[in-house]
Design an enzyme around this catalytic site. Structure first.
Site, PDB file in Angstrom:
ATOM      1  CG  ASP B  22      -1.769  -1.183   1.381  1.00 19.50           C
ATOM      2  OD1 ASP B  22      -2.264  -1.650   0.330  1.00 19.50           O
ATOM      3  OD2 ASP B  22      -1.925  -1.685   2.514  1.00 19.50           O
ATOM      4  CE  LYS B 227      17.745   7.155   1.969  1.00 19.75           C
ATOM      5  NZ  LYS B 227      17.477   7.205   0.529  1.00 19.75           N
ATOM      6  CG  ASP B 252      20.676   4.301  -5.994  1.00 21.51           C
ATOM      7  OD1 ASP B 252      20.044   4.839  -5.041  1.00 21.51           O
ATOM      8  OD2 ASP B 252      21.822   4.645  -6.309  1.00 21.51           O
TER       9      ASP B 252
END
Lengths: 303, 303
Positions: B22, B227, B252
């Site tokens: 979702d 991150k 990536d």
């Protein structure tokens, strides 16, 4: 490991200990003085050692001061010393570059992250450099700098070494230039990698801080020319020829000074209790670094 | 570990993969665009996902840009996006400080090593700060600064957090102030800890470089809000409530984006081959980080 011998008040023990060495390497801060406070009987102790024909070398990690600057401090403190006896980490780096690394010209220029002490010592050994105190690098990075650093037009093609020391004028521009030289294969050296700098009764970022950002970017640590790196011992030996088995390192810090002497396979090490390390540090069962002997203060050697 | 499924050209496989989620978390550079180059069919792919009722969040480690700055980039690129869908590492830090860390007032002000993007996001979450782009810190350190930083008279007593991000105006003065706050117990955070910054077809010191000197001095690493730190996932979740099992991370880079999704126990991860990691990186026998599926480029999702 033999437990360290306590020499304070032990006249015969001191006599025997001193007789085992021809050369004494001294740390300065914490051994001779603390900041501007001279410890008791230091000048007389130094003179006593000289009168016995000992060779003395003052080995310090301070990279902002040149040997000439350091000599002034000895004069102010009333400690007899020659410029040639002082061996700071900036000079250590200069000796290492000029006498040990010996990169072939022309690609043997040094890009300096550091203050004038580093520059003076590079001059003393005839090493060419750029960066350092050059006002052209004491400014903010501009958009065109990114382009000119990236394409190399802002770089000196003769730079083959990046040398990081304590730099009170560190900025992103200098870090970017240093990082670019490293990406192009420059050798990465540091005068020393002390993490903090004692100043004004507190701690400030040390020499390692200047190189840390660049080290993080390139993903490798610099070779340090300060204690306890053996590259510094090699540099001391590159200048003064001496018999390591007849040499003693005197210092207050186990993890720098005493470890420096042990790793260098010197004949002995002597800890003083006027600085950072306490006797509990090396008398503990699980102590990592244990000196050959220890005394309350350097003046205790007078017996 | 199951091998990653290759979806390019596999219409049924794509349909089935998309039906499992979702919410899609997107990395931007290397996925949507590279610098100023938009990858083919990206706007249509984003629109296709929206038409299927998917919720999209753009998760980026860039800390110098605010979400409003980022929104402008989306507009320039012709990618439909809302400011609220952008989640940069500066905003992540602001959300973490305001909604998760929640230090009690008054000692909850932030000393910023960073640019205006960080300040704008702290403002957006009502977090008080100092340092940052304040011109008072964009100068060389002076002798009296050492005294005033050490004795605390130059410090703001309400600072309880040091936040390090990419700072093009980093200098020794800011580093000294940040280090002093940390010595006095401030929480140490970083917007992200990317070691390098791609600029002008080369690399420059990344966000980690701003904090690295201070981290070296204090002897500990900051908690990163970028991150692959899960503190960022917690911050994303702190803002958007979502079902992790029905969420997919698209990126990536194996060691940041895909690892971020795996560590966050998301339902899946999707690698694109338009950025840093190559398929050999995750198809290798000894690959550390393996995505659920991979495609040549984001546009491949159009089938």
């Amino acid at each position: 490991m033999a437990p360290p011998k306590y020499l304070t008040g032990d006249k015969a023990g001191i006599e025997e200990f001193l007789s085992r060495f021809d050369v004494f390497l001294f740390d300065c801060d914490g051994v001779l003085w603390s900041g501007d406070h001279l410890f008791p009987h230091v000048p007389e102790t130094i003179e006593m050692l000289r009168s016995k024909g000992k060779r003395l070398v003052f080995v310090t990690n301070n990279s902002t001061k040149s040997r000439a600057d350091y000599k002034k401090k000895f004069d102010q403190m009333g400690i007899p010393a020659e410029v040639e006896e002082v061996f700071g980490s900036s000079y250590s780096a200069a000796v290492y570059i000029a006498r040990i690394l010996k990169l072939p010209a022309p690609k043997n220029k040094v890009f300096v992250l550091g203050e004038s002490g580093v520059e003076q010592e590079l001059d003393a050994e005839g090493v060419r450099y750029c960066g350092g105190t050059d006002p052209a690098f004491r400014r903010d990075i501009e958009p065109e700098d990114f382009i000119n650093i990236a394409n190399g037009s802002a770089l000196d093609p003769e730079v083959g070494i990046v040398l990081a020391g304590l730099d009170f004028h560190l900025n992103y521009l200098k870090m970017s230039v240093a990082f670019q030289y490293l990406q192009r294969g420059a050798v990465f050296l540091a005068t020393n990698i002390d993490s903090s700098l004692p100043m004004a009764h507190s701690l400030f970022p040390g020499a390692a801080s200047a190189g840390a950002g660049v080290a993080k970017a390139i993903g490798k640590e610099p070779l340090s020319l300060g204690k306890p790196s053996q590259a510094m011992m090699d540099a001391v030996e590159g200048k003064f020829q001496f018999d390591r088995s007849r040499t003693c390192m005197v210092g207050d810090r186990m993890n720098t000074d005493i470890q420096f002497g042990i790793d260098g396979k010197l004949g002995g090490t002597l800890a003083v209790l006027t600085g950072v390390s306490k006797k509990e540090d090396f008398l503990a069962e699980d102590a990592q670094t244990v000196p050959t002997a220890y005394i309350d203060s350097l003046g205790s050697l007078l017996g």
